[in-house]
Structure formats: C-alpha cells, structure tokens
Design an enzyme around this catalytic site. Structure first.
Site, PDB file in Angstrom:
ATOM      1  N   HIS A 154       6.664   8.341   5.861  1.00 39.88           N
ATOM      2  CA  HIS A 154       5.706   8.252   6.967  1.00 39.88           C
ATOM      3  C   HIS A 154       4.603   7.233   6.667  1.00 39.88           C
ATOM      4  CE1 HIS A 154       3.650   9.274  10.540  1.00 39.88           C
ATOM      5  NE2 HIS A 154       2.716  10.023  10.001  1.00 39.88           N
ATOM      6  N   CYS A 155       4.726   6.454   5.575  1.00 37.66           N
ATOM      7  CA  CYS A 155       3.605   5.562   5.222  1.00 37.66           C
ATOM      8  C   CYS A 155       3.993   4.086   5.182  1.00 37.66           C
ATOM      9  CB  CYS A 155       3.034   5.989   3.871  1.00 37.66           C
ATOM     10  SG  CYS A 155       2.333   7.644   3.884  1.00 37.66           S
ATOM     11  N   ILE A 156       4.808   3.699   4.188  1.00 38.26           N
ATOM     12  CA  ILE A 156       4.998   2.268   3.904  1.00 38.26           C
ATOM     13  C   ILE A 156       5.665   1.513   5.067  1.00 38.26           C
ATOM     14  CG2 ILE A 156       5.854   0.586   2.193  1.00 38.26           C
ATOM     15  CD1 ILE A 156       3.690   2.500   1.108  1.00 38.26           C
ATOM     16  N   ASP A 185       2.422   2.006   8.145  1.00 34.50           N
ATOM     17  CA  ASP A 185       0.996   1.663   8.029  1.00 34.50           C
ATOM     18  C   ASP A 185       0.710   0.160   8.180  1.00 34.50           C
ATOM     19  OD1 ASP A 185       0.940   4.342   7.578  1.00 34.50           O
ATOM     20  OD2 ASP A 185       0.395   4.208   5.458  1.00 34.50           O
TER      21      ASP A 185
END
Ligand code: NAD
Length: 448
Positions: free
Chosen positions: A284-286, A289
């Site tokens: 859910h990040c890299i 974002d």
C-alpha cells in the site's frame, strides 16, 4: 481587538491539561482505522500505558480484535488478546465515542483512483466522523500517507467547519507512520517519528505523545513538511528500486549476474546502499505514494521526471518476468499455453500476509490471458482475488512441485525449503535470489 478564542479565554488551560494528561498517560487515545498501521500503533500505545480506543468501519476487524484474533503477521493472538484483556485496548464502530477521546489519530487508507489520482475519500469520511464530535483541547493527527497540503488544505477546513479553530481551540498535526511490516530488526518502537503541526504548540503536544512510543521525535516546520518527508522516503525507495530493476535487465543482456554485482557493490562502506530487483512493486506504499507526490507537483506545474521513469520501469517488471518464462519454456520446446505454472509467494514481500498491489496478481492474470494453468503456494495468503476470481494456496508437496512445468518464485518467504524446490521442479525462475544458497541443481534455476 480580535475576538478571543475559547482556548485563549481559558488561558490555554485546555492545551495545558491535554499536555499534562499525555505526560501522565491519562489521555484517552483514539485511532481511526485498525489496519497494518492503526492496529500496530494501538498495541504500542496500549502497551506503553495509554487507554486506547480503536475505531473502524469494518465490523469483522472489530470482532477479531475483541476475540483476540490477530489479522497481522507482526502481532500474535497472545499479544492482541492480552492487551484487550488488560482493558487498555477496545475496538468499536461506535463513532460517538470520538467525543471522549483526547487524541485522535487517523490511519485510514490512501489509495489511488482508477485514473491514478489521489483518492482522499477515506480521509474525508474519517474527518467527517470527527467533526460533529470535535471539542476544545483535542489533538487530531493525520498519519495516512498523502500529498503535501492535505492536512491544511483538506483536513483543517473540514474540521474548522465545526466552529473551532485549529491551533487555538484544538491541535492539528501530520505525523507519517513509518512502520515496516515483517521487519524484525526495526520494530515500531525503534523508529523515530516526524511531526509537523499547524502551530509549534500543536507539534509540541504531539511530540510529547509520540515520545511514549518512539525513541526520537523530530519536529519539522509544518504539516506540509512532515507530509513531504514521508513522500521523499518512499519516492527514494521507488526510484532506487526502479534503477536496480533497470540494472537487472541490463545485466541480463550483458550476461552478468545482477545479484553478484549488488552484493559486491554493497561492501563499499560509504556512498552505496543496496536495493534489490524483483518481479514488481507491491503493497500500500511504494507503488502508490510517489504518485501522490507527482500528482501534487503537476498541480503546481512541475513535471516530476524521476518518479515517472521509475514507475514505468517498475510497472514493466511483471510482464518482463512472464517474458523470461516464455523464453525458458521455449528452450524446452513448450508453449506457455497449456503449461502448468506454480507461483511461490503471492504477498508483495517476504514474510508478510499483504497481497495488495502484489506483482503476483498481474503475473497470474497475464499467464491466464496466455492460456497457462496457474496455481500458487503462499503460507501467508490462503486466498487470492485475481480479476474477480478467488484462487486458493496449494499445499507445497512433492506432487505439485513435480507436476509444474515451471516454478516461479515471486516472493522469497523465509519458511520455504528452496533446495527441495530446485530438486523436484523441472525448472525454477527465481525473481528474488531466494535460491542463493542452493548449491546443487543450479542448472535448473534461472535468475532475474
Ligand atoms: N501498510 C504499511 O506498511 C504502511 C506503512 C506506513 C504508512 N502507511 C499508510 O498508512 C495508511 C493506512 O494504511 P494501512 O496499510 O494500515 O491500511 P489498511 O487498509 O490495512 O487499514 C486501514 C483501515 O482503515 C479502516 N477504515 C476505512 N475508512 C475508515 C473510517 N472512515 N473510519 C475508521 N476506519 C476506517 C479500514 O476498514 C481498515 O481497517 C495509508 O495511508 C498507508 O499509505 C502504511
């Protein structure tokens, strides 16, 4: 003379008493969103001595917490159950209890929309749930990763519509969560925090809070600065992974082993930090974002080239892995159509149960499109949703390993015996260097 705010009329007592309540751990801590970030943090604050109330819209998650059944790999049932039984942690979908909270942390998802633009709907919903319960002296902290400006441009006006003023009647901050699921070395309590407040007083009271669960709190000049810190960290990762993925493709055409090159380069004690190639980004990040950052930069007329390039390279990796598979089968005079392909690992990274955005999803869907028969094994991911279909993890027995035309290692979970895999499989494609210590059967293994 400008009208005095309620906080000024009270001589700042609301703030002082909150500071005091935090200092003595009598403050009630509320956490909105009990996922990887929120539940982890709830346990940390409860363990440190605060009374914590977790709020979620997912009733299933609330029931799990109440029953002491953890859905995160880093939190055992024992730890969760013990914390709930101690009375320090409760979970609820009753948002009217927000009024009783001294502190509210917001840790809800920040995904992308279908057009790859930031989707702030979860943040907006959470803030709308807080607004009617907002009271003087409360501390509200946004922790969800988001673009610079979200706290002051989106959250602040939405909360101030309650008739209270941020920075004087209530405190408002941004503090990015930096947990790394599955990381045994850097557990949440060992990671410094960043805090940016609408005013310095807001940041100071938040710093007092985080001081209980973090070894160091760094106060930056504004919420925008704190939002940007998190995006720099994750963009740094995405760009470096993009670079090393390109180097991996380059090494393939040059006939050199990229893993050997990285390990050797990593012996340099300064100026180099190893990043590793793989089948694509996930979680859910890299993958997400940096696109929040590029979206916001474009709104300001700035064209972010590195992010776009890294995104292109990283997004191409799942298809590149499929092209290696086609090549390997071709050498054995087989077509992908009709071949049995066994994926090892479906989560986006080692030893976690999170399959969001995992490259396994795109690889499986690409293999289906080309007529391959696909199965997978992942001890952390019993069921996988691909293109609206549910598929289930298979037992990794000798039969399934021998039956596969090719075993494709997508995630290098630590609990798998890769030597046995290489021994029994016809061919192995290893996208993670999971077989690095397999001495025999090297001729059967093709690395990224
Ligand atoms: N997963 C990570 O490793 C990680 C690390 C650092 C930062 N983050 C960031 O933290 C944020 C949360 O990520 P996550 O991985 O914990 O997400 P998650 O999907 O695991 O959990 C989010 C939770 O929020 C709940 N929720 C949704 N809307 C809500 C609402 N209005 N009120 C209350 N609860 C609501 C969901 O039901 C879910 O349980 C994201 O912005 C993410 O980018 C994640």
């Amino acid at each position: 003379m400008p009208e005095q705010t309620a906080w000024e009329r009270s001589g700042g007592l609301a703030s002082m008493s909150l500071y005091e309540r935090i200092r003595t751990q009598s403050a009630e801590v509320g956490i909105m969103g009990l996922g990887y970030v929120g539940l982890t943090e709830a346990i940390e604050f409860a363990r440190s001595g605060f009374r914590v109330t977790g709020f979620d819209v997912d009733v299933n998650r609330i029931q799990h917490i109440r029953a002491g059944r953890s859905y995160l790999v880093d939190i055992s049932d024992g730890d969760l159950g013990g914390t709930v039984e101690s009375g320090k942690l409760r979970a609820t979908d009753d948002f009217s209890l927000l009024k009783e909270m001294d502190v509210v942390l917001i840790a809800v998802p920040t995904p992308l929309s279908k057009t790859k633009a930031p989707d702030l709907s979860y943040i907006i919903n959470a803030v709308e749930a807080i607004r009617p319960r907002l009271r003087e002296g409360q501390l509200i902290i946004l922790e969800s990763t988001t673009y610079p400006g979200t706290t002051t441009e989106v959250v602040l006006p939405a909360l101030e519509a309650a008739g209270l003023k941020a920075g004087s009647d209530f405190h408002l901050c941004f503090s990015p969560e930096r947990i790394n699921p599955g990381d045994k070395e850097y557990s949440p309590g060992r990671i410094p925090r960043i805090v940016g407040g609408v005013t310095r007083a807001c940041a100071d009271v938040a710093a007092e809070l985080y001081g209980w669960v973090s070894p160091k709190v760094v106060v930056v000049s504004s919420p925008q600065a704190a939002e940007m810190v998190k995006l720099l960290e994750n963009t740094f990762r995405a760009v470096n992974i993009g670079l090393v993925n390109e180097v991996a493709l380059m090494c393939r055409s040059l006939g050199v082993d990229v893993w050997e090159i990285i390990d050797a380069a990593a012996t340099k004690p300064f100026g180099f930090m190893p990043f590793y190639p793989g089948p694509g980004l996930g979680g859910h990040c890299i993958p997400i974002d940096p696109l929040y950052l590029s979206w916001k930069a474009r709104v300001h007329g700035f064209e972010p080239r590195f992010i776009d390039l890294a995104t292109q390279v990283n997004n191409a990796m799942p298809r590149f892995v499929v092209s290696i598979l086609v090549e390997v089968l071709n050498q054995r005079e087989r077509s992908l159509k009709g071949s049995m392909i066994l994926l090892l690992g479906a989560s986006y990274k080692r030893d976690v149960n999170d399959a969001r955005e995992s490259p396994a999803l795109e690889i499986i869907s690409e293999l289906w499109k080309r007529g391959a028969k696909v199965s997978y094994h992942d001890p952390y991911v019993p069921t996988l949703e691909v293109e609206g279909r549910s598929i289930h993890s298979q037992v990794l027995d000798d039969r399934i390993l021998k039956a596969a035309d090719c075993v494709l290692i997508v995630t290098d979970h630590g609990c798998i015996d890769y030597s046995r895999v290489a021994e029994l499989a016809a061919t192995v494609i290893d996208t993670r260097n999971a077989t690095r210590s397999v001495r025999q059967y090297g001729e059967k293994v093709v690395k990224l």
